[in-house]
Design an enzyme around this catalytic site. Structure first.
Site, mmCIF file in Angstrom:
data_model
loop_
_atom_site.group_PDB
_atom_site.id
_atom_site.type_symbol
_atom_site.label_atom_id
_atom_site.label_comp_id
_atom_site.label_asym_id
_atom_site.label_seq_id
_atom_site.Cartn_x
_atom_site.Cartn_y
_atom_site.Cartn_z
ATOM 1 N N TRP A 1 69.088 87.493 42.474
ATOM 2 C CA TRP A 1 70.309 88.303 42.341
ATOM 3 C C TRP A 1 70.242 89.269 41.167
ATOM 4 C CZ3 TRP A 1 74.989 84.392 43.023
ATOM 5 C CH2 TRP A 1 74.967 83.885 44.323
ATOM 6 N N GLU B 1 60.466 93.440 35.897
ATOM 7 C CA GLU B 1 61.539 93.946 35.022
ATOM 8 C C GLU B 1 61.482 93.266 33.665
ATOM 9 O OE1 GLU B 1 64.665 93.229 37.855
ATOM 10 O OE2 GLU B 1 63.832 94.827 39.096
ATOM 11 N N GLU C 1 54.540 91.389 43.945
ATOM 12 C CA GLU C 1 55.570 92.419 44.001
ATOM 13 C C GLU C 1 55.006 93.724 43.439
ATOM 14 O OE1 GLU C 1 59.709 90.481 44.067
ATOM 15 O OE2 GLU C 1 59.151 90.729 41.981
ATOM 16 N N GLY D 1 63.057 97.805 44.487
ATOM 17 C CA GLY D 1 64.318 98.532 44.383
ATOM 18 C C GLY D 1 64.201 100.012 44.709
ATOM 19 N N SER E 1 61.543 95.730 48.145
ATOM 20 C CA SER E 1 62.241 96.367 49.264
ATOM 21 C C SER E 1 62.033 95.644 50.595
ATOM 22 C CB SER E 1 61.847 97.849 49.376
ATOM 23 O OG SER E 1 62.213 98.531 48.187
ATOM 24 N N GLY F 1 65.324 91.004 46.337
ATOM 25 C CA GLY F 1 66.290 91.465 45.337
ATOM 26 C C GLY F 1 67.545 91.984 46.010
ATOM 27 N N GLY F 2 67.625 93.312 46.180
ATOM 28 C CA GLY F 2 68.835 93.960 46.698
ATOM 29 C C GLY F 2 69.397 93.312 47.953
HETATM 30 P P1 PGA Z 1 64.049 94.421 45.773
HETATM 31 O O1 PGA Z 1 63.618 93.510 44.526
HETATM 32 O O2 PGA Z 1 64.058 93.519 46.974
HETATM 33 O O3 PGA Z 1 65.428 94.925 45.418
HETATM 34 O O4 PGA Z 1 63.040 95.524 45.877
HETATM 35 C C1 PGA Z 1 62.642 92.516 44.657
HETATM 36 C C2 PGA Z 1 62.452 91.800 43.345
HETATM 37 O O5 PGA Z 1 62.509 92.484 42.297
HETATM 38 O O6 PGA Z 1 62.259 90.571 43.285
#
Ligand code: PGA
Length: 253
Positions: free
Chosen positions: A10, A100, A170, A176, A216, A237-238
């Site tokens: 999240w 991140e 990733e 994102g 994504s 993520g999103g």
């Molecule tokens: P995303 O993020 O699905 O929004 O691209 C994936 C993640 O950072 O784990």
């Protein structure tokens, strides 16, 4: 047999009320879904919502992960959260080395290794993220970068410890951004990761480790990605912030 896993990250999103609503929807949808026996669903909320999430998880079919942990033993470290605290809150997984955190919080491979150790000492399963940035891919260095992240972050472990780790590939340029790696691009790296695991630990251990794709991943591409031989699910993520999207991805397992 390794598990097939969809984990929702999240990140720093949602209020308490929004999180409550999302968990309620997920619980209802998971009750109705028929998932393969080897499937696991993990929800990784921000720290303040962990207790609420584990309460829901007790009555549902998902497990709970944290998004970060301190590399230190409990003590005078204001603002930090120890592996012991996570364990005492019934948290079972924890994301480590997310791009991140590498980019904005100086999380190095050495720090990843220290966090992985603290988690394993407390019986938590690390979800360790690796992946190249766009410039590294453009220079054709993606295999080298991922290999370094694995060897410096994880290869100090012994085989039984390694079997408890989940790896997430990733590509940073896909996180994102709406740009997903193609199934062929992702499978190439996943197969490379498994071959590095096999060289270091032997084939049996390499076959035990779940390797997730993240970046994504969404309802429209999950099935194709998860259909690849070495892709054992996703770190989302999103699309984990909407119950319908997350469940559509879970059902692609
Ligand atoms: P995303 O993020 O699905 O929004 O691209 C994936 C993640 O950072 O784990």
């Amino acid at each position: 047999m390794r598990k097939r896993i969809v984990a929702g990250n999240w990140k720093m999103n949602l209020t308490f009320e929004e999180a409550d609503e999302l968990l309620d929807e997920l619980m209802t949808e998971l009750e109705q879904a028929s998932l393969p026996r080897d499937a696991q669903v993990v929800v990784c909320p921000p720290f303040p919502f962990l207790e609420m999430t584990t309460d829901y998880a007790n009555d549902s079919y998902f497990m709970v992960g944290a998004q970060n942990v301190s590399e230190r033993e409990p003590g005078a470290y204001t603002g930090e959260v120890s592996a012991e605290m996570l364990k005492s809150c019934d948290v079972q997984f924890c994301i480590v080395g997310h791009s991140e955190r590498r980019a904005y919080h100086g999380e190095t491979d050495a720090l990843v290794a220290a966090k992985v150790n603290r988690l394993l000492q407390n019986g938590l399963r690390p979800i360790v993220c690796v992946g190249e940035v766009l410039a590294e891919r453009e220079e054709g260095r993606q295999l080298e970068v991922v290999g370094r992240q694995l060897s410096e972050g994880l290869f100090h472990l012994d085989a039984s410890q390694m079997a408890g780790v989940v790896v997430a590939y990733e590509p940073v340029w896909a996180i994102g951004t709406g740009k997903t790696a193609t199934p062929a691009q992702a499978q190439e790296i996943h197969a490379h990761i498994r071959s590095l695991l096999a060289s270091r630990y032997g084939d049996a251990t390499a076959q035990e480790v779940s390797i997730l794709y993240g970046g994504s991943c969404k309802p429209s591409n999950a099935a194709e990605l998860f259909g690849c031989a070495d892709i054992d699910g996703g770190l989302i993520g999103g699309a984990s912030l909407k119950a319908a999207d997350f469940m559509a991805i879970v059902k692609a397992l």
